[in-house]
Design an enzyme around this catalytic site. Structure first.
Site, mmCIF file in Angstrom:
data_model
loop_
_atom_site.group_PDB
_atom_site.id
_atom_site.type_symbol
_atom_site.label_atom_id
_atom_site.label_comp_id
_atom_site.label_asym_id
_atom_site.label_seq_id
_atom_site.Cartn_x
_atom_site.Cartn_y
_atom_site.Cartn_z
ATOM 1 N N PHE A 135 41.514 39.377 28.557
ATOM 2 C CA PHE A 135 41.288 40.293 29.486
ATOM 3 C C PHE A 135 42.335 41.243 29.943
ATOM 4 O O PHE A 135 43.441 40.592 30.434
ATOM 5 C CB PHE A 135 40.200 39.790 30.636
ATOM 6 C CG PHE A 135 40.151 40.818 31.589
ATOM 7 C CD1 PHE A 135 38.687 41.724 31.488
ATOM 8 C CD2 PHE A 135 40.833 41.152 32.560
ATOM 9 C CE1 PHE A 135 38.515 42.477 32.233
ATOM 10 C CE2 PHE A 135 40.451 42.267 33.608
ATOM 11 C CZ PHE A 135 39.245 42.963 33.446
ATOM 12 N N ASP A 222 50.810 39.457 28.947
ATOM 13 C CA ASP A 222 50.375 39.891 30.108
ATOM 14 C C ASP A 222 50.490 38.790 31.099
ATOM 15 O O ASP A 222 49.748 37.752 30.825
ATOM 16 C CB ASP A 222 48.975 40.624 29.715
ATOM 17 C CG ASP A 222 48.188 40.642 30.947
ATOM 18 O OD1 ASP A 222 48.449 40.420 32.158
ATOM 19 O OD2 ASP A 222 46.960 41.219 30.665
ATOM 20 N N LYS A 251 48.877 41.734 40.587
ATOM 21 C CA LYS A 251 48.113 40.801 41.456
ATOM 22 C C LYS A 251 49.081 40.120 42.527
ATOM 23 O O LYS A 251 49.343 40.790 43.388
ATOM 24 C CB LYS A 251 47.841 39.651 40.551
ATOM 25 C CG LYS A 251 46.313 40.136 39.677
ATOM 26 C CD LYS A 251 45.667 39.104 39.223
ATOM 27 C CE LYS A 251 44.321 39.371 38.338
ATOM 28 N NZ LYS A 251 43.272 39.432 39.339
HETATM 29 C C1 LIG Z 1 45.370 39.101 32.712
HETATM 30 C C2 LIG Z 1 44.904 40.208 33.426
HETATM 31 N N1 LIG Z 1 45.462 41.473 33.029
HETATM 32 C C3 LIG Z 1 44.937 42.435 33.574
HETATM 33 C C4 LIG Z 1 44.010 42.561 34.672
HETATM 34 C C5 LIG Z 1 43.914 43.934 35.384
HETATM 35 O O1 LIG Z 1 44.322 43.865 36.654
HETATM 36 P P1 LIG Z 1 43.745 44.956 37.544
HETATM 37 O O2 LIG Z 1 42.440 44.486 38.002
HETATM 38 O O3 LIG Z 1 44.833 44.984 38.744
HETATM 39 O O4 LIG Z 1 43.680 46.363 36.882
HETATM 40 C C6 LIG Z 1 43.664 41.266 34.937
HETATM 41 C C7 LIG Z 1 42.521 41.295 36.324
HETATM 42 O O5 LIG Z 1 41.998 40.342 36.504
HETATM 43 C C8 LIG Z 1 44.038 39.877 34.334
HETATM 44 O O6 LIG Z 1 43.727 38.922 34.745
#
Ligand SMILES: Cc1ncc(COP(=O)(O)O)c(C=O)c1O
Length: 399
Positions: A135, A222, A251
Protein backbone atom coordinates in the site's frame (compact mmCIF):
# COMPACT_ATOMS: atom_id res chain seq x y z
CA UNK A 1 -25.22 9.85 19.19
CA UNK A 2 -27.06 8.59 16.13
CA UNK A 3 -28.74 11.96 15.71
CA UNK A 4 -25.36 13.69 15.92
CA UNK A 5 -23.80 11.38 13.35
CA UNK A 6 -26.70 11.75 10.90
CA UNK A 7 -26.57 15.49 11.26
CA UNK A 8 -22.78 15.51 11.00
CA UNK A 9 -22.24 13.82 7.66
CA UNK A 10 -24.53 15.05 4.85
CA UNK A 11 -21.96 17.31 3.21
CA UNK A 12 -18.72 15.34 3.36
CA UNK A 13 -18.12 12.90 0.49
CA UNK A 14 -18.96 9.33 1.21
CA UNK A 15 -15.37 8.09 1.18
CA UNK A 16 -15.11 6.44 4.59
CA UNK A 17 -17.10 3.75 6.37
CA UNK A 18 -17.00 5.64 9.65
CA UNK A 19 -17.76 4.22 13.07
CA UNK A 20 -20.57 6.03 14.91
CA UNK A 21 -18.40 8.09 17.20
CA UNK A 22 -16.83 11.57 17.13
CA UNK A 23 -13.69 12.14 19.18
CA UNK A 24 -13.39 15.53 20.77
CA UNK A 25 -10.27 15.68 22.94
CA UNK A 26 -7.38 13.61 24.14
CA UNK A 27 -4.79 13.37 26.86
CA UNK A 28 -1.81 11.04 26.58
CA UNK A 29 -3.10 7.67 25.35
CA UNK A 30 -6.74 8.48 26.11
CA UNK A 31 -9.40 10.20 24.04
CA UNK A 32 -12.93 11.31 24.85
CA UNK A 33 -15.90 11.37 22.50
CA UNK A 34 -18.51 14.12 22.26
CA UNK A 35 -20.65 12.28 24.82
CA UNK A 36 -17.84 12.11 27.36
CA UNK A 37 -17.04 8.41 26.92
CA UNK A 38 -13.31 7.64 27.31
CA UNK A 39 -11.26 5.31 25.09
CA UNK A 40 -7.75 3.92 25.31
CA UNK A 41 -5.98 4.79 22.07
CA UNK A 42 -4.11 1.81 20.58
CA UNK A 43 -4.28 3.24 17.05
CA UNK A 44 -2.78 6.76 17.25
CA UNK A 45 -4.82 7.92 14.26
CA UNK A 46 -3.18 5.13 12.17
CA UNK A 47 0.41 5.52 13.40
CA UNK A 48 0.31 9.32 13.49
CA UNK A 49 0.06 10.54 17.10
CA UNK A 50 3.60 9.56 18.09
CA UNK A 51 3.47 11.69 21.26
CA UNK A 52 -0.14 10.84 22.11
CA UNK A 53 -2.60 13.66 22.67
CA UNK A 54 -2.14 17.12 24.23
CA UNK A 55 1.54 16.50 24.95
CA UNK A 56 2.75 19.01 27.56
CA UNK A 57 5.81 20.07 25.53
CA UNK A 58 4.57 19.54 21.99
CA UNK A 59 1.40 21.64 22.23
CA UNK A 60 3.09 24.76 23.69
CA UNK A 61 5.78 24.52 20.99
CA UNK A 62 3.07 24.47 18.29
CA UNK A 63 1.28 27.36 20.00
CA UNK A 64 4.53 29.32 19.95
CA UNK A 65 4.92 28.58 16.24
CA UNK A 66 1.31 29.49 15.43
CA UNK A 67 1.84 32.89 17.00
CA UNK A 68 5.13 33.42 15.11
CA UNK A 69 4.30 32.26 11.58
CA UNK A 70 2.28 29.39 10.08
CA UNK A 71 3.08 29.47 6.39
CA UNK A 72 5.40 31.34 4.09
CA UNK A 73 5.89 29.21 0.88
CA UNK A 74 9.01 27.95 -0.79
CA UNK A 75 9.96 31.21 -2.49
CA UNK A 76 11.81 31.84 0.76
CA UNK A 77 14.06 29.90 3.11
CA UNK A 78 12.36 28.09 6.00
CA UNK A 79 15.02 27.64 8.72
CA UNK A 80 13.29 24.67 10.35
CA UNK A 81 13.29 22.81 7.00
CA UNK A 82 17.06 22.79 7.20
CA UNK A 83 16.97 21.83 10.89
CA UNK A 84 14.56 18.93 10.38
CA UNK A 85 16.37 17.77 7.24
CA UNK A 86 19.71 17.74 9.09
CA UNK A 87 18.14 15.64 11.85
CA UNK A 88 16.60 13.15 9.40
CA UNK A 89 19.94 12.90 7.58
CA UNK A 90 21.68 12.18 10.90
CA UNK A 91 19.14 9.54 11.95
CA UNK A 92 18.97 7.79 8.57
CA UNK A 93 22.60 7.98 7.42
CA UNK A 94 21.29 9.42 4.14
CA UNK A 95 21.98 12.85 2.64
CA UNK A 96 19.13 15.18 1.56
CA UNK A 97 15.40 15.68 2.18
CA UNK A 98 12.40 16.99 0.24
CA UNK A 99 9.34 17.96 2.29
CA UNK A 100 5.69 17.48 1.35
CA UNK A 101 2.42 16.89 3.24
CA UNK A 102 1.42 13.24 3.31
CA UNK A 103 2.45 9.67 2.68
CA UNK A 104 1.13 9.51 -0.85
CA UNK A 105 2.93 12.73 -1.72
CA UNK A 106 6.19 11.35 -0.35
CA UNK A 107 5.69 8.20 -2.44
CA UNK A 108 4.73 10.21 -5.50
CA UNK A 109 8.04 12.07 -5.16
CA UNK A 110 9.89 8.75 -4.81
CA UNK A 111 8.28 7.45 -8.01
CA UNK A 112 9.26 10.65 -9.83
CA UNK A 113 12.82 10.32 -8.51
CA UNK A 114 13.04 6.76 -9.86
CA UNK A 115 11.71 7.77 -13.26
CA UNK A 116 14.08 10.74 -13.57
CA UNK A 117 16.96 8.53 -12.40
CA UNK A 118 16.10 6.27 -15.33
CA UNK A 119 15.72 9.09 -17.84
CA UNK A 120 19.06 10.56 -16.74
CA UNK A 121 20.58 7.18 -17.62
CA UNK A 122 18.91 7.18 -21.05
CA UNK A 123 16.08 4.79 -20.18
CA UNK A 124 12.97 6.07 -21.95
CA UNK A 125 10.35 3.93 -20.15
CA UNK A 126 11.75 3.18 -16.70
CA UNK A 127 10.17 0.44 -14.55
CA UNK A 128 9.86 0.16 -10.78
CA UNK A 129 9.52 -3.16 -8.96
CA UNK A 130 6.61 -3.14 -6.47
CA UNK A 131 5.04 -5.82 -4.27
CA UNK A 132 1.92 -7.91 -3.85
CA UNK A 133 -0.30 -6.48 -1.08
CA UNK A 134 1.72 -3.25 -0.94
CA UNK A 135 0.00 0.00 0.00
CA UNK A 136 1.53 3.29 -1.09
CA UNK A 137 -1.44 5.69 -1.20
CA UNK A 138 -4.41 6.68 -3.32
CA UNK A 139 -3.15 9.13 -5.94
CA UNK A 140 -3.21 7.67 -9.43
CA UNK A 141 0.52 6.82 -9.40
CA UNK A 142 0.59 5.49 -5.82
CA UNK A 143 -2.57 3.42 -6.24
CA UNK A 144 -0.98 1.94 -9.34
CA UNK A 145 2.04 0.96 -7.21
CA UNK A 146 -0.32 -0.44 -4.57
CA UNK A 147 -0.93 -4.20 -4.73
CA UNK A 148 -4.66 -4.26 -4.07
CA UNK A 149 -7.19 -4.61 -6.88
CA UNK A 150 -10.01 -3.19 -4.72
CA UNK A 151 -8.15 0.10 -4.36
CA UNK A 152 -7.43 0.28 -8.11
CA UNK A 153 -10.88 -0.71 -9.37
CA UNK A 154 -12.72 2.12 -11.10
CA UNK A 155 -9.61 4.24 -11.57
CA UNK A 156 -8.12 2.59 -14.62
CA UNK A 157 -6.12 3.21 -16.71
CA UNK A 158 -3.42 2.68 -14.12
CA UNK A 159 -0.01 4.28 -14.41
CA UNK A 160 2.37 2.01 -16.30
CA UNK A 161 5.91 1.10 -15.44
CA UNK A 162 5.45 -1.17 -12.41
CA UNK A 163 6.57 -4.79 -12.17
CA UNK A 164 4.95 -6.71 -9.30
CA UNK A 165 6.59 -9.44 -7.24
CA UNK A 166 5.78 -11.40 -4.04
CA UNK A 167 7.40 -10.42 -0.71
CA UNK A 168 10.49 -12.13 0.69
CA UNK A 169 11.30 -14.08 -2.48
CA UNK A 170 14.63 -13.05 -3.99
CA UNK A 171 14.40 -15.57 -6.81
CA UNK A 172 11.03 -14.18 -7.87
CA UNK A 173 12.53 -10.67 -7.91
CA UNK A 174 15.47 -11.85 -10.01
CA UNK A 175 13.19 -13.74 -12.40
CA UNK A 176 10.80 -10.79 -12.85
CA UNK A 177 13.64 -8.43 -13.70
CA UNK A 178 15.96 -10.78 -15.61
CA UNK A 179 17.39 -9.19 -18.74
CA UNK A 180 15.16 -6.13 -18.36
CA UNK A 181 17.36 -3.05 -18.77
CA UNK A 182 14.44 -0.70 -18.09
CA UNK A 183 14.22 -1.56 -14.36
CA UNK A 184 15.46 1.37 -12.27
CA UNK A 185 14.22 0.83 -8.70
CA UNK A 186 12.78 -1.57 -6.14
CA UNK A 187 10.07 -0.08 -3.89
CA UNK A 188 8.49 -1.61 -0.78
CA UNK A 189 7.44 -1.14 2.85
CA UNK A 190 9.81 -2.74 5.38
CA UNK A 191 6.69 -3.94 7.18
CA UNK A 192 3.58 -3.87 5.00
CA UNK A 193 0.93 -2.04 7.02
CA UNK A 194 -2.39 -2.03 5.16
CA UNK A 195 -1.41 -5.37 3.60
CA UNK A 196 -1.67 -7.08 7.00
CA UNK A 197 1.49 -6.27 9.04
CA UNK A 198 3.82 -8.36 6.91
CA UNK A 199 7.53 -7.80 7.57
CA UNK A 200 10.27 -8.19 4.98
CA UNK A 201 12.87 -10.59 6.42
CA UNK A 202 16.28 -9.09 7.30
CA UNK A 203 18.12 -11.47 4.97
CA UNK A 204 15.76 -10.51 2.13
CA UNK A 205 16.36 -6.81 2.75
CA UNK A 206 20.11 -7.42 2.62
CA UNK A 207 19.80 -9.43 -0.60
CA UNK A 208 17.71 -6.72 -2.26
CA UNK A 209 20.22 -4.06 -1.15
CA UNK A 210 23.02 -6.11 -2.76
CA UNK A 211 21.01 -6.63 -5.95
CA UNK A 212 20.25 -2.89 -6.22
CA UNK A 213 23.97 -2.15 -5.86
CA UNK A 214 24.89 -4.74 -8.45
CA UNK A 215 22.31 -3.50 -10.98
CA UNK A 216 22.55 0.23 -10.20
CA UNK A 217 18.88 0.39 -9.13
CA UNK A 218 17.46 2.66 -6.46
CA UNK A 219 16.38 0.89 -3.28
CA UNK A 220 13.27 2.84 -2.21
CA UNK A 221 11.75 1.96 1.17
CA UNK A 222 8.34 3.31 2.16
CA UNK A 223 8.63 3.91 5.91
CA UNK A 224 5.43 5.96 6.07
CA UNK A 225 3.74 3.61 8.54
CA UNK A 226 6.59 1.54 10.02
CA UNK A 227 9.12 4.38 10.38
CA UNK A 228 9.70 7.16 12.92
CA UNK A 229 10.58 4.98 15.87
CA UNK A 230 7.55 2.74 15.84
CA UNK A 231 9.52 -0.52 15.64
CA UNK A 232 12.11 0.55 18.22
CA UNK A 233 14.61 1.90 15.69
CA UNK A 234 14.17 5.19 13.85
CA UNK A 235 13.44 3.31 10.64
CA UNK A 236 12.35 -0.32 10.45
CA UNK A 237 14.90 -1.28 7.76
CA UNK A 238 17.68 -0.37 10.23
CA UNK A 239 17.04 -3.70 12.00
CA UNK A 240 18.59 -5.30 8.89
CA UNK A 241 21.61 -2.98 8.89
CA UNK A 242 20.91 -1.57 5.44
CA UNK A 243 20.51 1.98 4.13
CA UNK A 244 18.07 2.72 1.27
CA UNK A 245 18.61 5.23 -1.52
CA UNK A 246 15.14 6.78 -1.14
CA UNK A 247 12.90 6.75 1.94
CA UNK A 248 9.40 8.28 2.01
CA UNK A 249 8.15 9.29 5.47
CA UNK A 250 4.93 10.88 6.80
CA UNK A 251 2.41 9.91 9.52
CA UNK A 252 4.34 9.87 12.85
CA UNK A 253 6.88 12.50 11.76
CA UNK A 254 4.57 15.38 12.74
CA UNK A 255 2.71 13.77 15.63
CA UNK A 256 -0.60 14.82 14.09
CA UNK A 257 0.36 17.86 12.03
CA UNK A 258 0.23 16.88 8.32
CA UNK A 259 3.74 16.34 6.96
CA UNK A 260 5.60 14.17 4.48
CA UNK A 261 9.26 13.82 3.57
CA UNK A 262 11.43 11.97 1.09
CA UNK A 263 14.91 11.27 2.35
CA UNK A 264 17.51 10.51 -0.33
CA UNK A 265 20.97 8.98 -0.16
CA UNK A 266 23.87 10.09 -2.39
CA UNK A 267 22.56 8.13 -5.40
CA UNK A 268 19.26 10.01 -5.41
CA UNK A 269 20.01 13.32 -3.69
CA UNK A 270 20.77 15.32 -6.84
CA UNK A 271 18.22 13.89 -9.27
CA UNK A 272 15.69 16.70 -8.79
CA UNK A 273 16.78 20.08 -10.06
CA UNK A 274 14.88 23.39 -9.76
CA UNK A 275 11.53 23.03 -11.49
CA UNK A 276 11.35 19.24 -11.24
CA UNK A 277 9.20 18.99 -8.12
CA UNK A 278 7.57 21.13 -5.47
CA UNK A 279 4.37 22.19 -3.73
CA UNK A 280 2.76 25.14 -1.99
CA UNK A 281 2.46 23.70 1.50
CA UNK A 282 5.43 21.31 1.65
CA UNK A 283 7.86 22.15 4.44
CA UNK A 284 5.80 24.99 5.87
CA UNK A 285 6.92 26.49 9.19
CA UNK A 286 4.18 24.87 11.30
CA UNK A 287 4.78 21.37 9.94
CA UNK A 288 8.54 21.76 10.24
CA UNK A 289 8.27 22.84 13.86
CA UNK A 290 6.07 19.80 14.50
CA UNK A 291 8.73 17.53 13.00
CA UNK A 292 11.60 19.15 14.88
CA UNK A 293 9.74 18.99 18.20
CA UNK A 294 8.49 15.43 17.66
CA UNK A 295 12.03 14.14 17.18
CA UNK A 296 13.44 16.26 20.01
CA UNK A 297 10.87 14.90 22.47
CA UNK A 298 11.29 11.34 21.19
CA UNK A 299 15.03 11.54 21.84
CA UNK A 300 14.71 13.25 25.21
CA UNK A 301 12.11 10.79 26.50
CA UNK A 302 13.70 7.63 25.05
CA UNK A 303 10.60 6.76 23.03
CA UNK A 304 12.37 4.28 20.75
CA UNK A 305 13.32 2.15 23.73
CA UNK A 306 9.79 2.56 25.06
CA UNK A 307 8.28 1.41 21.76
CA UNK A 308 10.48 -1.70 21.80
CA UNK A 309 9.74 -2.47 25.47
CA UNK A 310 5.98 -1.87 25.38
CA UNK A 311 5.75 -3.65 22.02
CA UNK A 312 7.42 -6.68 23.53
CA UNK A 313 5.08 -6.61 26.52
CA UNK A 314 2.00 -6.43 24.28
CA UNK A 315 3.26 -9.11 21.90
CA UNK A 316 4.22 -11.51 24.67
CA UNK A 317 0.96 -10.90 26.53
CA UNK A 318 -1.06 -11.56 23.37
CA UNK A 319 1.00 -14.60 22.47
CA UNK A 320 0.54 -16.09 25.93
CA UNK A 321 -3.18 -15.40 26.04
CA UNK A 322 -4.01 -16.48 22.49
CA UNK A 323 -1.71 -19.38 21.66
CA UNK A 324 -3.72 -22.54 21.35
CA UNK A 325 -6.98 -20.62 20.92
CA UNK A 326 -8.92 -22.04 17.97
CA UNK A 327 -8.94 -19.49 15.12
CA UNK A 328 -5.86 -17.52 16.23
CA UNK A 329 -3.14 -17.75 13.59
CA UNK A 330 -0.14 -15.60 14.50
CA UNK A 331 1.21 -12.30 15.73
CA UNK A 332 3.44 -10.31 13.38
CA UNK A 333 5.26 -7.00 13.45
CA UNK A 334 7.80 -5.28 15.62
CA UNK A 335 7.69 -2.81 18.50
CA UNK A 336 4.41 -0.89 18.47
CA UNK A 337 3.34 -2.11 15.04
CA UNK A 338 1.48 -5.29 15.83
CA UNK A 339 -0.82 -7.49 13.75
CA UNK A 340 -2.85 -10.35 15.19
CA UNK A 341 -3.98 -12.60 12.37
CA UNK A 342 -7.16 -14.61 12.84
CA UNK A 343 -8.47 -17.33 10.55
CA UNK A 344 -11.55 -15.33 9.52
CA UNK A 345 -12.66 -11.78 8.63
CA UNK A 346 -12.92 -9.80 11.86
CA UNK A 347 -13.82 -6.24 10.88
CA UNK A 348 -16.59 -6.31 13.48
CA UNK A 349 -13.91 -6.17 16.19
CA UNK A 350 -13.35 -2.47 15.48
CA UNK A 351 -16.87 -1.65 16.66
CA UNK A 352 -16.71 -4.11 19.54
CA UNK A 353 -13.40 -2.66 20.73
CA UNK A 354 -14.92 0.81 20.49
CA UNK A 355 -17.86 -0.30 22.60
CA UNK A 356 -15.37 -1.68 25.12
CA UNK A 357 -13.42 1.60 25.17
CA UNK A 358 -10.48 0.72 22.94
CA UNK A 359 -9.36 2.21 19.61
CA UNK A 360 -7.70 -0.20 17.18
CA UNK A 361 -8.15 -1.21 13.55
CA UNK A 362 -8.60 -4.30 11.44
CA UNK A 363 -6.65 -4.52 8.21
CA UNK A 364 -6.48 -7.03 5.35
CA UNK A 365 -9.88 -8.35 6.57
CA UNK A 366 -8.54 -10.66 9.26
CA UNK A 367 -5.67 -8.87 11.00
CA UNK A 368 -6.31 -6.91 14.21
CA UNK A 369 -3.83 -4.03 14.12
CA UNK A 370 -2.35 -2.12 17.05
CA UNK A 371 -0.39 1.10 16.40
CA UNK A 372 -0.41 2.91 19.75
CA UNK A 373 1.28 6.22 20.56
CA UNK A 374 4.96 5.64 21.38
CA UNK A 375 4.42 7.08 24.87
CA UNK A 376 2.25 4.15 25.99
CA UNK A 377 3.00 2.97 29.55
CA UNK A 378 3.18 -0.59 30.88
CA UNK A 379 -0.08 -0.10 32.77
CA UNK A 380 -1.81 1.12 29.60
CA UNK A 381 -0.41 -1.81 27.62
CA UNK A 382 -1.80 -4.18 30.25
CA UNK A 383 -5.14 -2.43 29.96
CA UNK A 384 -5.08 -2.98 26.18
CA UNK A 385 -4.58 -6.70 26.85
CA UNK A 386 -7.34 -6.78 29.47
CA UNK A 387 -9.84 -5.35 26.98
CA UNK A 388 -8.60 -6.99 23.78
CA UNK A 389 -7.92 -10.60 24.75
CA UNK A 390 -11.52 -11.42 25.80
CA UNK A 391 -12.85 -9.59 22.73
CA UNK A 392 -10.79 -11.82 20.44
CA UNK A 393 -11.47 -15.00 22.41
CA UNK A 394 -15.21 -14.38 22.49
CA UNK A 395 -15.23 -13.55 18.79
CA UNK A 396 -13.38 -16.75 17.91
CA UNK A 397 -15.70 -18.81 20.12
CA UNK A 398 -18.79 -17.70 18.15
CA UNK A 399 -20.64 -20.11 15.86
C1 LIG B 1 3.05 2.41 3.93
C2 LIG B 1 2.16 3.56 3.56
N1 LIG B 1 2.49 4.33 2.54
C3 LIG B 1 1.73 5.37 2.18
C4 LIG B 1 0.56 5.67 2.82
C5 LIG B 1 -0.27 6.82 2.37
O1 LIG B 1 -0.16 7.85 3.29
P1 LIG B 1 -1.25 9.04 3.30
O2 LIG B 1 -2.52 8.44 3.79
O3 LIG B 1 -0.65 10.05 4.23
O4 LIG B 1 -1.35 9.54 1.91
C6 LIG B 1 0.17 4.87 3.89
C7 LIG B 1 -1.10 5.16 4.59
O5 LIG B 1 -1.65 4.34 5.27
C8 LIG B 1 0.98 3.78 4.27
O6 LIG B 1 0.63 2.98 5.27
Amino acid sequence: MTAFIEAASPHTMNTYGRLPVALERGQGCRVWDVNGKVYLDALAGIAVNTLGHNHPEFVPALQDQLAKIIHTCNYYHVPNQEKLAAKLVELSGMSNVFFCNSGLEANEAAIKLARKFGHDKGIALPKIVVYEKAFHGRSIATLSATGNAKIQKGFEPLVEGFVRVPVNDIEALKAATANDPSVVAVFFETIQGEGGITPMRADYLQQVRALCDEKDWLLMIDEVQCGMGRTGKWFAHQWAGIVPDVMPLAKGLGSGVPIGAVVAGPKAANIFQPGNHGGTFGGNPLAMRAGVETIRIMEKDGLLANAARIGERLTQGLQKALSGVQGFKEIRGQGLMIGIELDRPCGVLMQRALDAGLLLSVTADSVVRLLPPLIMSEAEADEVLTILVPLIKNFLAEK
